[in-house]
Scaffold this active site. Structure first.
Site: not given
Ligand SMILES: Nc1ncnc2c1ncn2[C@@H]1O[C@H](COP(=O)(O)OP(=O)(O)O)[C@@H](O)[C@H]1O
Ligand SMILES: [Mg+2]
Length: 229
Positions: A119, A222
């Site tokens: 991320k 959130d």
């Molecule tokens: N560990 C993970 N494994 C698979 N997909 C992930 C993972 N972390 C994030 N994602 C994907 O990326 C998207 C964005 O991550 P997220 O942590 O929700 O970001 P933000 O905090 O900016 O909203 C998630 O909705 C998911 O689809």
């Molecule tokens: Mg998110």
């Protein structure tokens, strides 16, 4: 960036030294002068100038030439520096497709000791209000707010994940560099994409996780169907 892996492979070790030098220089300079970059990178002036021009053409550095020629890195090169760290530390062996976009992040698939998700935080790019508020509390005011905001956000998220992952059903955090957080990949769809056969049971499961996080002093600020897999 169109393709992070491709951009990564197109850079030499010297390019990474220069990007790292600009990153360091940005602690004290909004626009880092060429002579400081070459000094920090341990490269000759002519070599630095040549490679910096190359990086500029690839849109991996931004420059300004008002009083002097100065450079900044951008989010793309910040991503590459973080990835370089992960690769050097053997935490990431290959990088894959984009698997998600968050409110303030981009998430890519990767391979390390297991399937990973990296991320890349993007805080500070659109909303400066929050960053400014943070900045007001600091003695050493960062010169480049987005860089600071994004790495701070990643660090905070990493700390919370470390604290919770053994007790709450969240991905295990694996590595952090700057604004980039590598964690275990979670297979399966987001909750907003599916219909549950037994929504009440689903709700019970979710509230159970919320309760365990609360037991550790953490409240998810959130929690929505877009943040549950
Ligand atoms: N560990 C993970 N494994 C698979 N997909 C992930 C993972 N972390 C994030 N994602 C994907 O990326 C998207 C964005 O991550 P997220 O942590 O929700 O970001 P933000 O905090 O900016 O909203 C998630 O909705 C998911 O689809
Ligand atoms: Mg998110």
């Amino acid at each position: 960036m169109e393709n992070l892996a491709e951009a990564f492979l197109g850079l030499s070790r010297e390019d990474f030294s220069l990007l790292g030098a600009i990153e360091t220089g940005m602690r004290t300079h909004e626009w880092v002068p060429t002579f400081i970059i070459s000094k920090l990178a341990g490269l000759s002036a002519s070599k630095s100038e040549y490679r910096l021009q190359h990086l500029f053409e690839k849109k991996l550095v931004v420059r300004e030439a008002q009083h002097y020629l100065g450079y900044q890195i951008n989010f793309d090169s910040y991503d590459l520096l973080a990835l370089y760290d992960f690769v050097r530390r053997d935490q990431v062996k290959s990088i894959g497709e984009r698997i998600g976009v968050g409110k303030e992040s981009i998430v890519l698939g990767a391979q390390g000791y297991a399937s990973l998700a990296i991320k890349f935080h993007r805080q500070g790019r659109t909303s400066f209000k929050h960053v400014r508020r943070l900045r007001d509390h600091l003695k050493d005011k960062p010169r480049v707010p987005w860089l600071y905001a994004a790495s701070l956000a990643a660090r905070r998220e990493y700390q919370v994940m470390e604290k919770l992952y053994s007790k709450v059903s969240i991905p295990r955090p694996v590595a952090i560099s700057r604004h980039a957080l590598a964690m275990e990949y979670v297979p399966g769809p987001l909750l907003n994409r599916i219909t549950l056969e037994d929504p009440e049971d689903g709700l019970r499961l979710i509230l159970g996780e919320v309760g365990r996080a609360l037991g550790q002093g953490i409240i998810h600020a959130d929690l929505s169907e877009f943040n549950i897999m």
